[in-house]
Design a protein around this motif. Structure first.
Motif, short mmCIF file in Angstrom:
data_model
loop_
_atom_site.label_atom_id
_atom_site.label_comp_id
_atom_site.label_asym_id
_atom_site.label_seq_id
_atom_site.Cartn_x
_atom_site.Cartn_y
_atom_site.Cartn_z
N ARG A 1 -13.49 -22.90 7.77
CA ARG A 1 -13.82 -22.30 8.76
C ARG A 1 -14.29 -20.77 8.68
O ARG A 1 -14.71 -20.05 9.63
CB ARG A 1 -12.68 -22.20 9.79
N ASN A 2 -14.58 -20.48 7.17
CA ASN A 2 -14.86 -19.28 6.88
C ASN A 2 -14.26 -17.98 7.50
O ASN A 2 -14.56 -16.95 7.88
CB ASN A 2 -16.62 -18.88 7.00
N THR A 3 -12.82 -18.20 7.30
CA THR A 3 -11.91 -17.23 7.91
C THR A 3 -10.73 -16.89 7.10
O THR A 3 -10.22 -17.57 6.33
CB THR A 3 -11.02 -17.93 9.23
N ALA A 4 -10.68 -15.54 7.03
CA ALA A 4 -9.66 -14.80 5.75
C ALA A 4 -8.50 -14.09 6.71
O ALA A 4 -8.69 -13.60 7.73
CB ALA A 4 -10.35 -14.01 5.06
N MET A 5 -7.39 -14.26 6.12
CA MET A 5 -6.27 -13.34 6.63
C MET A 5 -5.61 -13.04 5.57
O MET A 5 -4.84 -13.95 4.73
CB MET A 5 -5.37 -14.16 7.56
N THR A 6 -4.93 -11.65 5.35
CA THR A 6 -4.23 -11.15 4.21
C THR A 6 -3.17 -10.32 4.80
O THR A 6 -3.44 -9.60 5.79
CB THR A 6 -5.02 -10.75 3.04
N LEU A 7 -2.13 -10.27 4.27
CA LEU A 7 -1.11 -9.14 4.67
C LEU A 7 -0.11 -9.02 3.68
O LEU A 7 0.33 -9.85 2.91
CB LEU A 7 -0.23 -9.72 5.85
N GLY A 8 0.07 -7.39 3.22
CA GLY A 8 1.08 -7.49 2.23
C GLY A 8 1.47 -5.82 1.97
O GLY A 8 0.40 -5.02 2.36
N HIS A 9 2.52 -5.62 1.38
CA HIS A 9 2.74 -4.16 0.93
C HIS A 9 3.81 -4.38 -0.12
O HIS A 9 4.37 -5.39 -0.29
CB HIS A 9 3.02 -3.11 2.06
N THR A 10 4.17 -2.96 -0.58
CA THR A 10 5.18 -3.07 -1.74
C THR A 10 6.76 -2.88 -1.07
O THR A 10 6.74 -1.72 -0.19
CB THR A 10 4.74 -1.91 -2.69
N TYR A 11 7.42 -3.39 -1.66
CA TYR A 11 9.15 -3.10 -1.30
C TYR A 11 9.97 -2.56 -2.27
O TYR A 11 9.68 -2.74 -3.54
CB TYR A 11 9.81 -4.37 -0.80
N LEU A 12 10.81 -1.74 -1.96
CA LEU A 12 11.86 -1.36 -3.20
C LEU A 12 13.11 -2.40 -2.71
O LEU A 12 13.50 -2.20 -1.52
CB LEU A 12 12.06 0.11 -2.99
N THR A 13 13.85 -3.05 -3.68
CA THR A 13 14.73 -3.63 -3.45
C THR A 13 16.07 -2.91 -3.39
O THR A 13 16.06 -1.83 -4.27
CB THR A 13 15.20 -4.74 -4.35
N THR A 14 17.19 -3.28 -2.88
CA THR A 14 18.41 -2.44 -2.77
C THR A 14 19.41 -3.33 -2.92
O THR A 14 19.17 -4.75 -3.18
CB THR A 14 18.60 -1.66 -1.42
N ALA A 15 20.66 -3.12 -2.64
CA ALA A 15 21.87 -3.99 -2.89
C ALA A 15 21.84 -4.94 -1.50
O ALA A 15 22.64 -5.98 -1.66
CB ALA A 15 23.08 -3.11 -2.97
N GLU A 16 21.28 -4.58 -0.64
CA GLU A 16 21.01 -5.45 0.64
C GLU A 16 19.60 -5.67 0.90
O GLU A 16 18.97 -6.20 0.26
CB GLU A 16 21.87 -4.80 1.57
N ALA A 17 19.26 -5.17 2.10
CA ALA A 17 17.84 -5.59 2.46
C ALA A 17 17.00 -4.86 1.96
O ALA A 17 17.13 -3.72 1.41
CB ALA A 17 17.84 -5.27 4.18
N PRO A 18 15.64 -5.39 1.62
CA PRO A 18 14.69 -4.19 1.06
C PRO A 18 14.25 -3.48 1.75
O PRO A 18 14.08 -3.54 2.91
CB PRO A 18 13.51 -5.57 0.53
N ARG A 19 13.53 -2.21 1.23
CA ARG A 19 13.06 -1.27 2.02
C ARG A 19 11.50 -1.17 1.91
O ARG A 19 11.10 -1.15 0.59
CB ARG A 19 13.47 0.16 1.74
N ALA A 20 10.71 -1.41 2.94
CA ALA A 20 9.17 -1.27 2.75
C ALA A 20 8.80 0.11 2.49
O ALA A 20 9.36 1.16 3.09
CB ALA A 20 8.38 -1.91 4.01
#
Length: 383
Positions: free
Chosen positions: A353-372
């Motif tokens: 269908r000639n359709t693109a979609m992308t999404l992303g960024h960098t995270y820093l991991t921690t002892a719990e939830a990651p931080r964008a």
């Protein structure tokens, strides 16, 4: 000397490396990866396109074998004191110089690790090296030893990653006003790279990726620029860079009214990233991250449109790629640990269908939830 970190940082890295060498029973290590040399000593060059190697003994002593063009570079940017030059000449074989140097370092018959899997080691060099050293010492493939140590970042490294992420955000801010019908990819690309430079950043380890129309379905850089149509799509993948530390981002921007397919693919990307955030933490592996991505994509019938990896570790990297060795792909047992900088990307390319979609960024991991590390949300961008 022009060093990016203080002496205690480099000393701590050398201590970590020699401890690992003792664990692996290595008497010495031949570093051919430029990022390994940079991480360990600060040595900053693109001379790795020619033969050069940093010899590290388990006692912590180091000797660099390189060309004359990099002598002053090494003196000015690194902690290396002992530098040996091999001479450019017809039929030169610097691996012979290396063997003689290793002999002088009393390494005959020793167990020596070699970084084979790197852009600083060509196939020709590997053959010459093996020819010289096979009868000289016991060769061990140590391609991933330093790379594994580099996965977990120090506070000083994290500061550069955070600065890199701010520069990536600045690049997107510079691009957005230029993305519209009639806008030109050349101006967008110039604005993005210019924002990084203006903020004190560096060249990225690979080109920024930009493509509109059919080219939006590509996830590699290609030559040629295009003007945006009234109804269009623009895929961007770029990185802010600080002292060679990268923080990557990725977006597909829709120009005009998004199609139903664009919205459908964006929803899949967003759902997958939010799900990955729940496993991007200690107790899970890189393989778990990929399986989370694959499950969501496959449940939505997107198996043939997704990729076989969904991100990787980031750090200080040199051309031709800012990607680290450790990637999010099936079966990767690498555990996620605190203080990793990890790029998560969703890439869906529907060629039918000639359709693109992308999404992303960098995270820093921690002892719990990651931080964008990005201040930009993961919203669909429509212009």
């Amino acid at each position: 000397m022009a060093l990016q970190f203080d002496a205690t940082e480099y000393a701590a890295r050398l201590d970590r490396l020699t401890a690992r060498m003792r664990d692996d029973k290595l008497d010495a290590l031949l570093l051919f990866a430029q990022e390994s040399m940079y991480w360990l000593t600060g040595y900053d060059t693109f001379g790795y396109c020619f033969f050069q190697t940093l010899v590290v003994k388990v006692d912590g002593s180091m000797t660099l074998l390189t060309r004359s063009a990099d002598l002053r570079q090494a003196r000015h940017t690194s902690t290396i004191d002992d530098i040996v030059i091999w001479v450019d000449r017809v039929n030169a074989d610097p691996t012979m110089d290396l063997k003689n140097m290793l002999s002088e370092m009393d390494l005959l018959g020793c167990r020596i690790g070699v970084e084979y899997d790197t852009h600083g080691m060509t196939g020709r060099v590997a053959r010459l090296l093996d020819n010289q050293l096979t009868s000289f010492c016991q060769i061990i493939d140590a391609s991933y030893l330093v790379g594994e140590l580099r996965l977990v970042k120090s506070p000083a490294e994290i500061a550069h990653a955070e600065r890199a992420a701010a520069l990536a955000d600045d690049a997107l801010d510079a691009a957005l006003p230029l993305i519209h019908a009639g806008g030109n990819e050349a101006a967008i690309l110039a604005a993005m790279q210019g924002a990084v430079f203006a903020g004190g950043g560096d060249y990225p380890a690979n080109e920024f990726i930009i493509g509109s129309g059919p080219d939006a379905l590509l996830c590699r850089y290609k030559a040629g620029r295009r003007t945006l149509d009234a109804a269009d799509q623009l895929t961007l993948e770029w990185a802010g860079v600080s002292a060679h530390y990268h923080a990557a981002m990725m977006r597909t921007v829709v120009i005009g009214e998004p199609s139903a397919r664009h919205r459908e693919l964006y929803a899949a990307c967003f759902e997958a990233i939010k799900a990955i955030e729940t496993v991007l933490r200690p107790g899970y592996t890189f393989g778990d991250v990929f399986e989370t991505h694959a499950r969501i994509m496959d449940e939505r019938g997107l198996t043939r449109h997704r990729l076989n990896a969904c991100g990787y570790s980031l750090g200080a990297r040199f051309s031709p790629s800012w990607m680290e060795q450790q990637m999010f792909h099936t079966g990767n047992p690498q555990p996620i640990l605190p203080d990793m900088t990890l790029f998560v990307h969703m890439i869906i390319m529907d060629s039918e269908r000639n359709t693109a979609m992308t999404l992303g960024h960098t995270y820093l991991t921690t002892a719990e939830a990651p931080r964008a590390l990005s201040r930009h949300p993961l919203d669909l961008i429509v212009k």
